[in-house]
Design an enzyme around this catalytic site. Structure first.
Site, mmCIF file in Angstrom:
data_model
loop_
_atom_site.group_PDB
_atom_site.id
_atom_site.type_symbol
_atom_site.label_atom_id
_atom_site.label_comp_id
_atom_site.label_asym_id
_atom_site.label_seq_id
_atom_site.Cartn_x
_atom_site.Cartn_y
_atom_site.Cartn_z
ATOM 1 N N CYS A 57 0.802 -1.231 0.000
ATOM 2 C CA CYS A 57 0.000 0.000 0.000
ATOM 3 C C CYS A 57 0.835 1.281 0.000
ATOM 4 O O CYS A 57 0.493 2.263 -0.675
ATOM 5 C CB CYS A 57 -0.960 0.000 1.184
ATOM 6 N N GLY A 115 -3.834 -0.747 7.892
ATOM 7 C CA GLY A 115 -2.809 -1.415 7.093
ATOM 8 C C GLY A 115 -2.417 -2.754 7.699
ATOM 9 O O GLY A 115 -1.837 -3.592 7.014
ATOM 10 N N HIS A 136 -2.900 6.088 4.554
ATOM 11 C CA HIS A 136 -1.470 6.291 4.769
ATOM 12 C C HIS A 136 -1.095 7.684 4.238
ATOM 13 O O HIS A 136 -1.556 8.107 3.169
ATOM 14 C CB HIS A 136 -0.645 5.260 4.000
ATOM 15 N N ASN A 157 -5.377 3.448 2.175
ATOM 16 C CA ASN A 157 -4.579 2.223 1.981
ATOM 17 C C ASN A 157 -5.433 1.006 1.680
ATOM 18 O O ASN A 157 -5.000 0.081 0.993
ATOM 19 C CB ASN A 157 -3.713 1.949 3.221
HETATM 20 N N1 LIG Z 1 -4.653 -3.683 4.922
HETATM 21 C C1 LIG Z 1 -4.025 -3.024 3.947
HETATM 22 O O1 LIG Z 1 -4.023 -1.779 3.894
HETATM 23 C C2 LIG Z 1 -3.307 -3.791 2.863
HETATM 24 C C3 LIG Z 1 -2.822 -3.092 1.755
HETATM 25 C C4 LIG Z 1 -2.148 -3.782 0.737
HETATM 26 C C5 LIG Z 1 -1.975 -5.141 0.858
HETATM 27 N N2 LIG Z 1 -2.451 -5.792 1.949
HETATM 28 C C6 LIG Z 1 -2.238 -7.242 2.021
HETATM 29 O O2 LIG Z 1 -3.506 -7.879 1.855
HETATM 30 C C7 LIG Z 1 -3.523 -9.087 2.616
HETATM 31 C C8 LIG Z 1 -4.750 -9.080 3.528
HETATM 32 O O3 LIG Z 1 -4.667 -7.954 4.375
HETATM 33 P P1 LIG Z 1 -5.891 -7.515 5.317
HETATM 34 O O4 LIG Z 1 -5.453 -6.214 5.882
HETATM 35 O O5 LIG Z 1 -7.189 -7.620 4.629
HETATM 36 O O6 LIG Z 1 -5.798 -8.652 6.468
HETATM 37 P P2 LIG Z 1 -6.963 -9.213 7.416
HETATM 38 O O7 LIG Z 1 -7.939 -8.168 7.744
HETATM 39 O O8 LIG Z 1 -6.243 -9.893 8.518
HETATM 40 O O9 LIG Z 1 -7.703 -10.316 6.494
HETATM 41 C C9 LIG Z 1 -7.058 -11.529 6.138
HETATM 42 C C10 LIG Z 1 -8.005 -12.361 5.298
HETATM 43 O O10 LIG Z 1 -7.310 -13.558 4.908
HETATM 44 C C11 LIG Z 1 -8.016 -14.705 5.382
HETATM 45 N N3 LIG Z 1 -7.053 -15.725 5.799
HETATM 46 C C12 LIG Z 1 -6.120 -15.633 6.782
HETATM 47 N N4 LIG Z 1 -5.414 -16.794 6.865
HETATM 48 C C13 LIG Z 1 -5.956 -17.629 5.943
HETATM 49 C C14 LIG Z 1 -5.694 -18.971 5.556
HETATM 50 N N5 LIG Z 1 -4.714 -19.695 6.123
HETATM 51 N N6 LIG Z 1 -6.455 -19.521 4.583
HETATM 52 C C15 LIG Z 1 -7.434 -18.797 4.008
HETATM 53 N N7 LIG Z 1 -7.747 -17.526 4.301
HETATM 54 C C16 LIG Z 1 -6.994 -16.945 5.273
HETATM 55 C C17 LIG Z 1 -8.834 -14.217 6.552
HETATM 56 O O11 LIG Z 1 -9.915 -15.105 6.738
HETATM 57 P P3 LIG Z 1 -10.578 -15.343 8.198
HETATM 58 O O12 LIG Z 1 -11.432 -14.136 8.478
HETATM 59 O O13 LIG Z 1 -11.363 -16.580 7.989
HETATM 60 O O14 LIG Z 1 -9.450 -15.466 9.165
HETATM 61 C C18 LIG Z 1 -9.249 -12.833 6.044
HETATM 62 O O15 LIG Z 1 -10.313 -12.961 5.148
HETATM 63 C C19 LIG Z 1 -2.187 -9.165 3.337
HETATM 64 O O16 LIG Z 1 -1.272 -9.951 2.591
HETATM 65 C C20 LIG Z 1 -1.719 -7.723 3.363
HETATM 66 O O17 LIG Z 1 -0.320 -7.615 3.424
HETATM 67 C C21 LIG Z 1 -3.120 -5.166 2.940
#
Ligand SMILES: NC(=O)c1ccc[n+]([C@@H]2O[C@H](COP(=O)([O-])OP(=O)(O)OC[C@H]3O[C@@H](n4cnc5c(N)ncnc54)[C@H](OP(=O)(O)O)[C@@H]3O)[C@@H](O)[C@H]2O)c1
Length: 340
Positions: free
Chosen positions: A128, A159, A241, A314
């Protein structure tokens, strides 16, 4: 149009916005499916007038899925992407796992849309903090060639996903009530604090988040010679961000010229009137898809330096919006007869 499209990580902070955007932008899809971990499997999520049951991420789930827009942790992406590709599904991956692999395009549609044609099943969406910076850098780089960047980030707690969002709210409540709180996403209190570490320690005193900004930026802009000095800081802001950016260009740009270049770039909104107190802030950029730029000025310390302030949501341009734009690009290129 893709017949079956899946949102993988549909229950997460990014997945929530991807679902919203597919609805708001009328993304063309036959059947939409939501996938997450075993923890969420069986739960129901509303999409328009339907209730969609969340499916568990398993090797078999991709059998009939044509396109997956995925936002899971790196470890999950590393495991499931090969299953999806073997089943003939294209994956747009938000995780960090595939971004720097040579045969995976890393795409920001405003910057390097042509890179999608190089995909072999997986297309990565950048970190992001990188995405908003490269959108801002692109018009300056095209006009005057950027040689060096010094960037300090002020990164929101969203994030760090759903757990990061909750840590700021619940941690702040606990701090005000003088109660203890066990942080889940952060290793120090984020309420009323700043944490000058995002990601794990890497070489030469930099963190993994900072090195992502270096390597991903060079890959997206296709220029390994750009020098980048990043410092990434987590701040007690729920969403968006912010980045203080100084770029040094080969040819001198005036502040007025830089302002015009930013203003003429789709995806950038300039908010820049210091006298009137007008500049981008998380409070006026959250929930919006653009990259916002203000405080544009000629740097006092180097002759070819332009300094500016850059804010973006972000969860949107830094993640979900960029991924959905890549999906739209695939649909458009498909319709134009290019490789899907
Ligand atoms: N947040 C940001 O601003 C941002 C920006 C760019 C990129 N990202 C990237 O996007 C990804 C997700 O980020 P997020 O912020 O959305 O995280 P999050 O809120 O923690 O969500 C994670 C998601 O992945 C699922 N998950 C976790 N472990 C899993 C597994 N072993 N098998 C299948 N599904 C699984 C979770 O499902 P459950 O609910 O069932 O646990 C949830 O739907 C990360 O790689 C992060 O680095 C995030």
């Amino acid at each position: 149009m893709f017949d079956q499209v899946a949102v993988v990580g549909a229950t997460g902070a990014v997945g929530r916005i991807i679902r919203e955007l597919l609805d708001q932008r009328n993304f063309p899809v036959g059947r939409l499916r939501f996938i997450a971990s075993k923890r969420s499997a069986g739960s129901k999520i509303k999409f328009r007038d339907q209730e969609i049951t969340v499916e568990e991420l398993t090797p078999d789930v991709f059998k009939d899925i044509d396109l997956a827009i995925a936002s899971t942790p790196d470890e999950a992406a590393a495991e499931f992407c090969p299953w999806a590709v073997a089943a003939g599904c294209i994956v747009i991956d938000e995780s960090g796992y595939h971004r720097m692999l040579p045969d995976v395009p890393l795409v920001v549609p405003e910057v390097n849309p042509e890179a999608v044609d190089q995909h072999k099943g997986i297309i990565a969406s950048p970190n992001c903090s990188t995405t908003q910076m490269v959108v801002a850098m692109k018009p300056l780089h095209d006009a005057a060639r950027i040689r060096r960047v010094v960037v300090s980030t002020y990164q929101a707690t969203s994030g760090a996903g759903v757990a990061g969002e909750a840590d700021l709210i619940d941690g702040s409540r606990a701090a005000l009530a003088e109660e203890s709180y066990a942080y889940k996403a952060f290793k120090h209190p984020i309420a009323f604090n700043l944490i000058p570490q995002i990601g794990s320690p890497k070489q030469d005193g930099y963190t993994s988040e900072e090195l992502k900004m270096v390597h991903e930026t060079r890959k997206i802009l296709g220029d390994e010679s750009i020098l980048i000095s990043p410092t990434c800081v987590r701040v007690p802001v729920t969403n968006c961000h912010s980045e203080s950016i100084l770029v040094e260009t080969e040819r001198k740009l005036s502040a007025a010229e830089a302002r015009e270049l930013f203003a003429a770039t789709p995806g950038i909104t300039v908010v820049d009137d210091l006298g009137a107190g007008a500049y981008p802030m998380p409070s006026n950029c959250s929930g919006k898809d653009d990259v916002f730029i203000g405080r544009i000025r000629e740097d006092l310390s180097c002759p070819n330096g332009i300094a500016f302030w850059c804010v973006s949501d972000n969860l949107r341009k830094g993640a979900a919006t960029n991924a959905v734009q890549i999906a739209e690009l695939l649909v458009a290129r498909n319709a134009a007869g290019c490789k899907a």
